[in-house]
Design a protein around this motif. Structure first.
Motif, PDB file in Angstrom:
ATOM      1  N   ARG A 127       0.803  -1.126   0.031  1.00  0.00           N
ATOM      2  CA  ARG A 127       0.081  -0.153  -0.018  1.00  0.00           C
ATOM      3  C   ARG A 127       1.048   1.345  -0.172  1.00  0.00           C
ATOM      4  O   ARG A 127       0.496   2.152  -0.413  1.00  0.00           O
ATOM      5  N   LYS A 128       1.931   1.080   0.458  1.00  0.00           N
ATOM      6  CA  LYS A 128       2.788   2.226   0.558  1.00  0.00           C
ATOM      7  C   LYS A 128       4.470   2.002   0.302  1.00  0.00           C
ATOM      8  O   LYS A 128       4.612   0.821   0.252  1.00  0.00           O
ATOM      9  N   THR A 129       5.099   2.957   0.197  1.00  0.00           N
ATOM     10  CA  THR A 129       6.618   3.071  -0.133  1.00  0.00           C
ATOM     11  C   THR A 129       7.167   2.694   0.935  1.00  0.00           C
ATOM     12  O   THR A 129       6.468   2.964   2.131  1.00  0.00           O
ATOM     13  N   PRO A 130       8.400   2.131   1.071  1.00  0.00           N
ATOM     14  CA  PRO A 130       9.106   1.952   2.289  1.00  0.00           C
ATOM     15  C   PRO A 130       9.174   3.151   3.201  1.00  0.00           C
ATOM     16  O   PRO A 130       9.471   3.048   4.366  1.00  0.00           O
ATOM     17  N   GLN A 131       9.354   4.427   2.661  1.00  0.00           N
ATOM     18  CA  GLN A 131       9.143   5.515   3.385  1.00  0.00           C
ATOM     19  C   GLN A 131       8.028   6.026   4.028  1.00  0.00           C
ATOM     20  O   GLN A 131       7.870   6.956   4.787  1.00  0.00           O
ATOM     21  N   GLY A 132       6.646   5.062   3.855  1.00  0.00           N
ATOM     22  CA  GLY A 132       5.341   5.293   4.304  1.00  0.00           C
ATOM     23  C   GLY A 132       4.503   6.333   3.333  1.00  0.00           C
ATOM     24  O   GLY A 132       3.467   6.669   3.899  1.00  0.00           O
ATOM     25  N   GLU A 133       4.950   6.667   2.103  1.00  0.00           N
ATOM     26  CA  GLU A 133       4.135   7.477   1.268  1.00  0.00           C
ATOM     27  C   GLU A 133       3.390   6.347   0.691  1.00  0.00           C
ATOM     28  O   GLU A 133       3.470   5.415   0.437  1.00  0.00           O
ATOM     29  N   PRO A 134       1.948   6.729   0.392  1.00  0.00           N
ATOM     30  CA  PRO A 134       0.826   6.034  -0.205  1.00  0.00           C
ATOM     31  C   PRO A 134       0.914   5.621  -1.659  1.00  0.00           C
ATOM     32  O   PRO A 134       1.731   6.635  -2.424  1.00  0.00           O
TER      33      PRO A 134
END
Length: 187
Positions: free
Chosen positions: A134-141
């Motif tokens: 759902r998200k990138t490793p950085q927590g971005e959607p």
């Protein structure tokens, strides 16, 4: 034991359920009464050697059961202290780093995000994307629509690898996240 002796024992146990307790204590629960009854019968098994009626008409089990002063038995019916609830002022800040992801849970609390009743949180996951990132490793959607067959309506203005209002246009396949959609991912 006689019927009257058994009836008196049962009355003793039922009255324990309805006995008033001191302030700050709970009445004995049904579980405590059951434990008391079991403990009484276990105590009888170790102290009474004969269950037969005596020659003089007395019942040894019934007489032993009615001895309620045994602390090993009555301890089970003692009132239990109510739990103490500490009230915090409403403006008291919560301790700890809330909102940060921990290594163990990776931001999940009990249920997986997005499975609620639509009150905030992540948007619902399309069926064909279940099990994908759902998200990138950085927590971005990541943009769900970009990774479906229909595609994102913003694809005309946003290039692969860029971000639209819904999220990044990257592949949702776990450990891929290249600049293509999931439909173009080579298996």
């Amino acid at each position: 034991m006689s019927f009257d002796q058994r009836n008196e024992w049962e009355t003793f146990l039922v009255e324990a359920l309805h006995r008033e307790s001191p302030p700050g204590y709970n009445k004995p629960s049904l579980a405590q009464v059951i434990q008391c009854d079991r403990a009484a019968w276990a105590r009888l098994a170790s102290t009474v050697h004969s269950v037969k009626q005596l020659i003089d008409g007395r019942y040894p089990v019934g007489e032993a059961l009615l001895v309620r002063a045994d602390p090993n038995i009555t301890l089970y019916l003692a009132p239990v202290a109510k739990p103490v609830q500490i009230e915090r002022p409403r403006d008291f800040p919560r301790p700890g780093p809330y909102g940060q992801q921990s290594e163990k849970g990776k931001g999940k609390k009990g249920k997986e995000r997005g499975k609620g009743k639509g009150k905030g949180g992540a948007p619902p996951m399309p069926r064909q994307l279940i099990g994908k990132w759902r998200k990138t490793p950085q927590g971005e959607p990541l943009c769900f629509a970009y990774n479906t067959v229909d595609g994102c309506p913003n694809s005309t203005t946003v290039k692969p690898g860029e971000r639209c209002s819904r999220g990044w246009h990257l592949c949702m396949e776990p450990k891929c996240q290249a600049k293509h959609s999931l439909t173009e991912h080579k298996h």
